[in-house]
Enzyme design. Structure first.
Site, PDB file in Angstrom:
ATOM      1  N   GLU A 138      39.472  15.276  16.634  1.00 43.40           N
ATOM      2  CA  GLU A 138      40.078  13.947  16.461  1.00 43.40           C
ATOM      3  C   GLU A 138      40.975  13.855  15.230  1.00 43.40           C
ATOM      4  OE1 GLU A 138      38.797   9.201  16.320  1.00 43.40           O
ATOM      5  OE2 GLU A 138      37.344  10.734  16.915  1.00 43.40           O
ATOM      6  N   LYS A 145      37.085   7.908  21.974  1.00 39.90           N
ATOM      7  CA  LYS A 145      35.940   7.067  22.281  1.00 39.90           C
ATOM      8  C   LYS A 145      35.697   7.126  23.785  1.00 39.90           C
ATOM      9  CE  LYS A 145      34.232   5.167  19.532  1.00 39.90           C
ATOM     10  NZ  LYS A 145      33.076   5.586  18.686  1.00 39.90           N
TER      11      LYS A 145
END
Length: 401
Positions: free
Chosen positions: A212, A228
């Site tokens: 990420e 997410k």
């Protein structure tokens, strides 16, 4: 088994430079020039102090809208930058959370690197203590039931209207003997580890396998890639993730939070969502990722950028400050090296990963963190299982060899 420095402090062995985000063509030739570390007892604003330290070494990061030219073959190349989740919470005016289980680690570290006159063989600096590698059993800081109870507590807070989403993270530690650095370096080889690499210091080391992007500044834009939503990396798992209204709602909530974070440091009207809910693979998991970008405002410096994006919205929740209060109340152990920032900064490029899928070593233990975002639709047992699924590839890599 470990080096004893001239000051008598026990230190971990060093490895060749493998900082996440460092220029691939320079890694084998990088040498440390200087470093600065910060802990809360030092006082001051760590973001401003870090920016000043970098400027003193020729790395001017006071106007990211006007990046400097590329570095040459000689002189300073750039710097590693690490910011813990606790430091990020302090930067944004939030609650830092429970005490860290790794007090030897600084909360902020900046390591400036230059180019060696002669190139070194990659890995040539590794020192391997005798006796081989042994990793003991993992001891969690809370039980599965306590983890599930924390999920229920977040759902209750959402029901009261206190928050919309809170990321809940657990910790585990395992004793080791031998050199932990090759084990930590193995994390960077895991599939999807965009920010794979290692950063070391006196008595501590961090190994990262994060997919990420917390923040990247390049080619005149500042961007973040929040992740997410998680499912097993099977055809059915991918279809389920794409069809899940709960996961999509959770994801879009964090995308909106990240849009607001970037808007604080962006040219008015320049924030945009370039990619929404793209499914990517990390090890044996599918994860949903979006890309949010903007044009940096004139005069934006590194310190203000860190204050805007740290700690990352995908590992805090929404609203961010309220989520940090609940995290501090629910998690019995601090996040240490996890859920912070780690990567590379230079006048022409900033690239910081969010330290999910991250482990740390102190003198005798490895530490690992894993968790997930909790919404009204979260199932406590499923959240406990998801955190375990995220930790399992890291545990296997650390135990290998």
């Amino acid at each position: 088994m470990r080096q004893i420095g001239p000051d008598g402090v026990e230190t971990l062995p060093r490895i060749a430079v493998d900082v996440p985000g460092a220029p691939a063509g320079c890694r084998a030739a990088l040498v440390e020039r200087d470093r600065w570390e910060w802990r809360p007892v030092d006082g001051g604003d760590p973001a401003a102090l870090a920016q000043r330290f970098l400027a003193e070494h020729g790395l001017a990061l006071d106007d990211l809208a006007r990046p400097a030219g590329r570095h040459g073959a000689h002189g300073v190349c750039g710097a590693a930058l690490y910011v813990s989740a606790a430091a990020g919470a302090l930067l944004t005016g939030g609650t830092p959370g429970a005490p860290t289980p790794t007090p030897t680690l600084p909360e902020v570290a900046v390591v400036v690197y230059g180019h060696a006159v002669a190139r070194r063989a990659a890995g040539g600096a590794v020192r391997r203590p005798a006796g081989g590698w042994w990793l003991g059993d993992w001891a969690p800081s809370w039980t599965s039931r306590q983890h599930a109870d924390a999920v229920r507590a977040v759902r209750d807070a959402i029901g009261r209207g206190d928050v919309y989403q809170v990321n809940v993270v657990g910790h585990a530690a395992a004793r080791y003997t031998g050199d932990p650095l090759p084990a930590l370096a193995r994390l960077g080889a895991l599939p999807g580890a965009r920010y794979g690499g290692v950063l070391t210091g006196s008595g501590w080391a961090i190994g990262c396998a994060s997919p990420e992007t917390l923040v990247e500044v390049t080619a005149g834009r500042v961007l973040t890639r929040p992740i997410k939503g998680t499912r097993p990396a099977t055809a059915a798992g991918r279809a389920d993730l794409l069809a899940s209204a709960k996961e999509r709602a959770e994801h879009v909530m964090i995308v909106d939070l990240e849009r607001n974070d970037l808007a604080r440091v962006a040219r008015t009207g320049s924030v945009r969502v370039d990619d929404l809910f793209a499914v990517r693979r990390w090890c044996d998991l599918w994860q949903a990722e979006s890309t949010v970008s903007a044009v940096p405002a004139d005069g934006l410096g590194l310190a203000d950028l860190l204050r805007a994006v740290c700690p990352g919205g995908s590992v805090t929740g929404a609203p961010k400050l309220a989520a940090l209060e609940h995290i501090a109340a629910l998690e019995p152990v601090g996040r240490g090296a996890a859920m912070g920032a780690l990567g590379w900064v230079a006048p022409d490029r900033i690239d910081l990963g969010l330290t999910i899928r991250t482990a740390a070593a102190d003198a005798d233990r490895l530490h690992l963190w894993a968790g997930g975002g909790i919404t009204w639709g979260s199932d406590p047992d499923a959240e406990v299982a998801e955190a375990a699924a995220k930790a399992n590839p890291l545990r296997a890599a650390l135990a290998a060899g």
